[in-house]
Scaffold this motif. Sequence first.
Motif, PDB file in Angstrom:
ATOM      1  N   CYS A 141     -14.689 -43.598 -38.630  1.00 31.51           N
ATOM      2  CA  CYS A 141     -14.241 -43.179 -37.304  1.00 31.51           C
ATOM      3  C   CYS A 141     -13.983 -41.668 -37.336  1.00 31.51           C
ATOM      4  O   CYS A 141     -13.278 -41.176 -38.212  1.00 31.51           O
ATOM      5  N   CYS A 165      -9.850 -41.127 -37.044  1.00 32.83           N
ATOM      6  CA  CYS A 165      -8.916 -41.512 -38.115  1.00 32.83           C
ATOM      7  C   CYS A 165      -9.586 -41.544 -39.484  1.00 32.83           C
ATOM      8  O   CYS A 165      -8.919 -41.686 -40.493  1.00 32.83           O
ATOM      9  N   CYS A 189      -8.200 -46.040 -32.380  1.00 34.47           N
ATOM     10  CA  CYS A 189      -8.126 -44.699 -31.799  1.00 34.47           C
ATOM     11  C   CYS A 189      -8.456 -44.705 -30.305  1.00 34.47           C
ATOM     12  O   CYS A 189      -8.183 -43.745 -29.601  1.00 34.47           O
TER      13      CYS A 189
HETATM   14 ZN    ZN Z   1     -10.107 -44.337 -35.624  1.00 33.26          ZN
END
Ligand code: ZN
Length: 558
Positions: free
Chosen positions: A175, A178, A193
């Motif tokens: 991601c 994150c 997120c």
């Molecule tokens: Zn994330």
Amino acid sequence: MSETTHDLPRIGNMGWNEFIDHVQHFHGYAAPGVLLGGIMVEIAKKHLNQLMHGEQVLFDALAEATNCLPDAVQLLTPCTYGNGWLKVADLNRYALTLYNKHSGEGVRVFVDGSKIDPYPTFYEWFMNRVDKKDQDENKLREEIRVGAEHFCSVEAVTVPEAFRTKIRKGRVELCPVCNEPYPVRDGGICRGCQGYSPIHSYSPQPAASTRLQAPELKKVAVEDAVGGTLLHDMTQIIPGESKGPVFKAGQKISAGDLCRLHEMGRRNVFLRENLPDNQEWVHENDVAMSFAKAMCGEGTSHEAEAKEGKVKISAARDGLLIVNEERLETFNLVPGVMCATRHSYSVVKANEAIAGTRAIPLYLPRSAFITASAVLEQGSIFSVLPMRKAKVGILVTGTEVFRGLVQDKFAAIITKKIKAYNCDTVHNEIVPDELDAVKAGVNNCLNAGADLIITTAGLSVDPDDITRKALIESGLTHDTFGFPVLPGAMTLVGRIKNAQILGVPACALFHKTTAMDLMLPRLLAGLGVTRRDAAKLGHGGLCLECKSCTYPICPFGK
Ligand code: ZN
């Protein structure tokens, strides 16, 4: 050990009291819900066995409540939440389904609201009518023990294949926010997120990386830049006159360019040679071009090259613009990229702009580029569907109109609207509000070769309005009636044989723009209209009834 009546029912290979101990150990306390669930599992097993004629089958379980019930299943069957054989649907109904893993045939056991009255203690507990402190726990358990078989009902069900097949995880990426691995099918950033996580994290990493990183670029004075390769487009803006790149990324700077750069007020430039590590960053023009290629579906095209990090996308033919809104949103969740489009279902002409895409920074981190590209690997974002020149049958219903007491204005209004889309009328008929007359009218339209029949009036619940009934008796299918659009709530869309049906309510006589204007282009593009399509129209479905109508350049139907 002899079995006493008090041991009944037997749960698995346990007597009732032994089961209570077991639940106590597993669940923390002997919750009535788990005890009830245990009996429900036994009932389900028994009926599934009957359904399968005693043949042993591998079964999966579906619990429709998140509390207590899943624990009963995990205690008494091989199905657990973790092994995926138990699925928990957050429906808050106390119901349990056991089903054949392969065929989907199964039995559903549920607490039957019509049968719980004779068990007052259970009733009060189950319906949440009594304070926990006033609850007679022993009496409740006893009513569950003797009553569950009576107040639970069983039905045969089928679990569809789509639900039975395991959803594949598919491609996994980090991601970009994150940095944790997640399946790309969840979107441009992980679900956590996207805002679905209930947890506040104190680790500094996520917040920091939502801000875009940028490569360290070294400024070079223009005098020292001769022979170097320009990293970015450079625009000269003369207000009201021109805005366009004068220098392009990738261009070598020659001694002759110095004067022009000075003229533009440029003292410094960035050079490609000074880029720290090309592997980690993707230039805005490459980003935009790669995205544009992947976004374009049938009937759309993009500019041959990116300008100042942006690529425009246009319609390649006249037609109806379709935007995959979900994928667009997923794509735009990726930090550092963007795509803006016109509304889905806009009628567009060839070469008209429909969208634009670009990277936000001059250099996009490669991780974000990969993530955004992965979203687009799932398919394009826009297409322009051609709209056919329909052969239209116009069927005006109304006894007064039929008898000539009222002059028909409908046919003229409809004709004008379909002419705007180059459609031809192949049949035009006025029929009285009589079932057989309307049905004959439909047949006449079909015989005349109509592939779109537009009927008027007679779609409300007024007992004299028989158009809809006549359409149904003529073999109406795929029909959606009643739209969250004003004006035009009584609109009907469907099919009879190979012809599309559009039922236009009387409001089209008084209002310039109605639901008909929203539906006609979709029908000409060959699209059906499901209940869900219709429901979506509610948001933005209120016409402002402006004195001077500017549709389609207005919010109606967007
Ligand atoms: Zn994330």
